[in-house]
Design an enzyme around this catalytic site. Structure first.
Site, PDB file in Angstrom:
ATOM      1  N   GLU A   1       0.905  -1.125  -0.026  1.00 35.41           N
ATOM      2  CA  GLU A   1      -0.082  -0.085  -0.081  1.00 35.41           C
ATOM      3  C   GLU A   1       0.809   1.208  -0.058  1.00 35.41           C
ATOM      4  O   GLU A   1       0.616   2.123  -0.652  1.00 35.41           O
ATOM      5  CB  GLU A   1      -1.012   0.029   1.273  1.00 35.41           C
ATOM      6  CG  GLU A   1      -1.816   1.103   1.538  1.00 35.41           C
ATOM      7  CD  GLU A   1      -2.109   1.612   2.798  1.00 35.41           C
ATOM      8  OE1 GLU A   1      -2.544   2.674   3.170  1.00 35.41           O
ATOM      9  OE2 GLU A   1      -1.918   0.508   3.595  1.00 35.41           O
TER      10      GLU A   1
ATOM     11  N   ASP B   1       0.665   3.746  -3.251  1.00 32.76           N
ATOM     12  CA  ASP B   1       0.217   5.175  -2.847  1.00 32.76           C
ATOM     13  C   ASP B   1       1.270   6.159  -3.702  1.00 32.76           C
ATOM     14  O   ASP B   1       0.877   7.156  -4.457  1.00 32.76           O
ATOM     15  CB  ASP B   1       0.214   5.592  -1.283  1.00 32.76           C
ATOM     16  CG  ASP B   1       0.072   6.790  -0.946  1.00 32.76           C
ATOM     17  OD1 ASP B   1      -1.129   7.413  -1.386  1.00 32.76           O
ATOM     18  OD2 ASP B   1       0.880   7.486  -0.547  1.00 32.76           O
TER      19      ASP B   1
ATOM     20  N   ASP C   1      -7.153   1.147   0.746  1.00 33.47           N
ATOM     21  CA  ASP C   1      -5.790   0.725   0.933  1.00 33.47           C
ATOM     22  C   ASP C   1      -5.679  -0.660  -0.108  1.00 33.47           C
ATOM     23  O   ASP C   1      -4.411  -0.631  -0.708  1.00 33.47           O
ATOM     24  CB  ASP C   1      -5.751  -0.035   2.282  1.00 33.47           C
ATOM     25  CG  ASP C   1      -5.469   0.995   3.406  1.00 33.47           C
ATOM     26  OD1 ASP C   1      -5.526   2.334   2.981  1.00 33.47           O
ATOM     27  OD2 ASP C   1      -5.755   0.807   4.700  1.00 33.47           O
TER      28      ASP C   1
ATOM     29  N   GLU D   1      -4.323   0.789  -3.724  1.00 35.03           N
ATOM     30  CA  GLU D   1      -3.138   1.241  -3.497  1.00 35.03           C
ATOM     31  C   GLU D   1      -2.129   0.017  -3.318  1.00 35.03           C
ATOM     32  O   GLU D   1      -1.061  -0.067  -4.003  1.00 35.03           O
ATOM     33  CB  GLU D   1      -2.715   2.052  -2.109  1.00 35.03           C
ATOM     34  CG  GLU D   1      -3.433   3.487  -2.531  1.00 35.03           C
ATOM     35  CD  GLU D   1      -3.279   4.207  -1.346  1.00 35.03           C
ATOM     36  OE1 GLU D   1      -3.738   5.465  -1.540  1.00 35.03           O
ATOM     37  OE2 GLU D   1      -2.922   3.768  -0.297  1.00 35.03           O
TER      38      GLU D   1
END
Length: 229
Positions: free
Chosen positions: A50, A54, A122, A125
């Protein structure tokens, strides 16, 4: 001699779903981790992926906005924040049908974590992070362009952010600036809910609840403007 247990693998349904969604699946252990929530107690979950995804998403959207929009830095930042927000990432995951493939502990699943904005955001990502490692940046950027095309062409992030609008409204009406206060934080870690109250002295206040403190502040500012603006 003890024979080691076979490594966990993706189910055929999940592998087919990932491939149909546009992801490049080579290292199954990587993708299994990308779909595994910490509540399972597994050695590998999606948190590190994640973190990576991101950054890949943020860079891709920032570059895309820079190429397509001649606006000032503030306008670009406004759209970027909206396009990569947790709620927008969750909408992408929901559209892909990710809820059915997330690996959760029993309690987390019973609590509805599979449809939680935080968990779905989450997961989006982490899947992008896994794709970056398995297929590289160019392939992941192309996938993001496909998954975010509607939001990029639509109104996401184009209007003034509610907190900025409220700040300007208060100044324009010769009022003190808005004050944000966290009044409640509840729920399990995978489905936290934050309630924020915004107050403009001598005018009034409004409250809102969301899955992150930032989004609760935004919703409270919007509610205030709808009531008093």
């Amino acid at each position: 001699m003890t024979t080691p247990a076979p490594a966990p693998m993706l189910t055929p349904d999940t592998r087919d779903w990932l491939t149909a969604s546009g992801f490049t699946v080579k290292d199954e252990a990587l993708w299994l981790a990308a779909l595994t929530h910490g509540s399972t107690g597994a050695k590998s979950d999606y948190q590190r992926l994640e973190f990576l995804g991101d950054r890949v998403l943020g860079l891709t959207i920032a570059d895309w906005l820079f190429e397509r929009n001649p606006g000032a830095e503030g306008q670009l930042a406004q759209r970027l924040n909206a396009l990569v927000s947790k709620s927008n990432c969750a909408a992408v995951a929901s559209g892909l049908g990710a809820s059915e493939h997330i690996l959760l502990g029993k309690q987390a699943r019973d609590d509805g974590a599979a449809k939680s904005t935080n968990v779905l955001g989450d997961i989006t990502e982490s899947l992008l992070g896994a794709n970056f490692l398995d297929a590289g940046f160019d392939a992941t950027r192309a996938l993001i362009h496909e998954l975010w095309a509607d939001q990029m062409d639509g109104d996401t992030g184009r209007s003034k952010h509610p907190k900025s609008a409220l700040q300007e409204w208060a100044a324009g009406n010769q009022r003190r600036g808005p004050v944000y206060e966290l009044v409640d934080r509840s729920g399990p870690d995978h489905a936290l809910q934050f309630t924020v109250r915004v107050t403009v002295p001598k005018v009034g206040q409004a409250e809102a609840t969301s899955g992150s403190k930032r989004e609760a502040e935004t919703a409270a500012a919007k509610a205030f403007m709808e009531r008093f603006g």
